[in-house]
Design a protein around this motif. Structure first.
Motif, mmCIF file in Angstrom:
data_model
loop_
_atom_site.group_PDB
_atom_site.id
_atom_site.type_symbol
_atom_site.label_atom_id
_atom_site.label_comp_id
_atom_site.label_asym_id
_atom_site.label_seq_id
_atom_site.Cartn_x
_atom_site.Cartn_y
_atom_site.Cartn_z
ATOM 1 N N THR A 32 0.845 -1.194 0.000
ATOM 2 C CA THR A 32 0.000 0.000 0.000
ATOM 3 C C THR A 32 0.884 1.249 0.000
ATOM 4 O O THR A 32 2.012 1.234 0.464
ATOM 5 C CB THR A 32 -0.939 0.026 1.223
ATOM 6 N N ALA A 56 -0.854 -0.802 -4.430
ATOM 7 C CA ALA A 56 -2.192 -0.380 -4.016
ATOM 8 C C ALA A 56 -2.127 1.090 -3.656
ATOM 9 O O ALA A 56 -1.536 1.457 -2.634
ATOM 10 C CB ALA A 56 -2.668 -1.215 -2.836
ATOM 11 N N ARG A 58 -3.874 5.325 -3.933
ATOM 12 C CA ARG A 58 -5.053 6.194 -4.083
ATOM 13 C C ARG A 58 -5.035 6.888 -5.439
ATOM 14 O O ARG A 58 -6.068 7.021 -6.091
ATOM 15 C CB ARG A 58 -5.068 7.224 -2.951
ATOM 16 N N LEU A 84 -6.763 1.970 -4.197
ATOM 17 C CA LEU A 84 -7.018 1.791 -2.774
ATOM 18 C C LEU A 84 -6.986 3.143 -2.082
ATOM 19 O O LEU A 84 -5.983 3.849 -2.127
ATOM 20 C CB LEU A 84 -5.966 0.867 -2.142
ATOM 21 N N THR A 91 -13.398 0.958 -1.243
ATOM 22 C CA THR A 91 -12.271 0.606 -2.112
ATOM 23 C C THR A 91 -11.452 -0.530 -1.508
ATOM 24 O O THR A 91 -10.892 -1.349 -2.236
ATOM 25 C CB THR A 91 -11.351 1.816 -2.369
ATOM 26 N N VAL A 92 -11.380 -0.582 -0.169
ATOM 27 C CA VAL A 92 -10.680 -1.679 0.496
ATOM 28 C C VAL A 92 -11.358 -3.000 0.160
ATOM 29 O O VAL A 92 -10.707 -3.986 -0.225
ATOM 30 C CB VAL A 92 -10.648 -1.454 2.019
ATOM 31 N N LEU A 95 -10.956 -4.024 -3.558
ATOM 32 C CA LEU A 95 -9.650 -4.605 -3.855
ATOM 33 C C LEU A 95 -9.598 -6.064 -3.393
ATOM 34 O O LEU A 95 -9.160 -6.945 -4.135
ATOM 35 C CB LEU A 95 -8.539 -3.789 -3.193
ATOM 36 N N LEU A 138 -8.273 -4.079 5.382
ATOM 37 C CA LEU A 138 -7.646 -4.711 4.223
ATOM 38 C C LEU A 138 -7.106 -6.093 4.578
ATOM 39 O O LEU A 138 -7.343 -7.073 3.862
ATOM 40 C CB LEU A 138 -6.512 -3.827 3.706
#
Length: 310
Positions: A32, A56, A58, A84, A91-92, A95, A138
């Motif tokens: 992330t 991952a 934004r 993400l 969005t979590v 994914l 996540l």
């Protein structure tokens, strides 16, 4: 994945040096916050070792540029990008729902620091929401993929900033007391360590182990909310690590550290940190409150309830 033999890595080691001699071909990793700072260098090192790496992020456009640069520099074509936003659990979940197959390495690297008082639509204080609750959601959503890996590792990027605050269970989101960005950040970083501790305990039978770490003093976009004059002065006094050096401990935990119940839960400079009564020089050591098993258990249950409510 069996850890490679311990090497004499330290504060000046780089992430690429840590993975030298390690073969991650056929392994899948998710990092992330991998479009800037130490996230880029963490993803680069894992890709250089042959892993299939997902960035991952934004900002998908920035992630795509980073992925292309990593593919070019490592000659690894299996680097991809996924959207993400850790402040948006939609969005979590998206994914995690779209993930197929095992996940061998999850690096919870993204983070924000010393933000103004901001909240998610659910009313959660933003630093706790992004740094802890988003990553908690996540990891738990990806639990089936981690369990399928038969030896998965979760890397929680914490900070010596954990020393400024334990978990404020009576006022997690500063709804009663005045907001303090330093305390909010410290709480979220303590939560990172406690999450790793409890994940290792709860998921040991699934072959999943986790550990947290302090990457070191690194000047990146993370400090964008600091006062400019203070930031300039700090940079003069403390040159700090490069992003490649800062990513080394993340990669060490992901590939070489011996993880599991009863093993060290917090690393710095590619080795376990000492448990100390106060952070040394603002950087070194881990405080006992971040390693308390009762607090870890309670935080997990509280976090699960909060995530399920959204």
């Amino acid at each position: 994945m069996s850890p490679a033999p311990r090497a004499p890595f330290g504060a000046e080691s780089t992430a690429l040096e840590v993975v030298e001699g390690i073969d991650l071909t056929g392994r899948f990793a998710l990092v992330t916050g991998a479009s800037s700072g130490i996230g880029v260098e963490t993803a680069r090192a894992l890709a250089a070792a042959g892993a299939n790496v997902t960035l991952a992020v934004r900002d998908v456009a920035a992630g795509a540029r980073t992925a292309e640069e990593i593919r070019s520099s490592t000659d690894n074509s299996t680097v991809r990008v996924a959207h993400l936003d850790l402040a948006d659990l939609g969005t979590v979940r998206a994914l995690a729902a779209g993930w197929s197959g095992p996940l061998h390495i999850l690096v919870n690297n993204a983070g924000i620091m010393h933000t103004p008082e901001l909240r998610t639509p659910s009313g959660w204080e933003l630093q706790f929401a992004v740094n802890h609750l988003g990553h908690f959601a996540l990891a738990t959503a990806l639990h089936p993929a981690l369990a399928a890996a038969d030896g998965a590792r979760i890397v929680a990027v914490s900070s010596s900033g954990h020393g400024s605050s334990d978990i404020r269970f009576d006022d997690l989101f500063f709804e009663r007391e005045p907001y303090d960005s330093g305390l909010a950040y410290g709480q979220s970083k303590s939560a990172n360590v406690l999450f790793a501790l409890e994940a290792t305990r709860r998921w040991a039978d699934d072959g999943i182990a986790a550990a947290a770490l302090m990457p070191g003093g690194i000047w990146t976009n993370l400090q964008r909310h600091w006062d400019p004059e203070m930031l300039a002065g700090m940079k003069r006094r403390y040159p700090g690590k490069s992003p490649a050096q800062g990513a080394a401990t993340s990669v060490f935990v992901a590939t070489r550290a011996v993880l599991g119940v009863g093993t060290p839960g917090y690393y710095e400079d590619c080795h376990p940190a000492a448990v100390v009564p106060a952070i040394v020089d603002g950087i070194h050591g881990v405080l006992p409150h971040a390693l308390d098993p009762d607090t870890a258990h309670r935080l997990w249950d509280v976090s699960a309830g909060l995530v399920a409510s959204v």
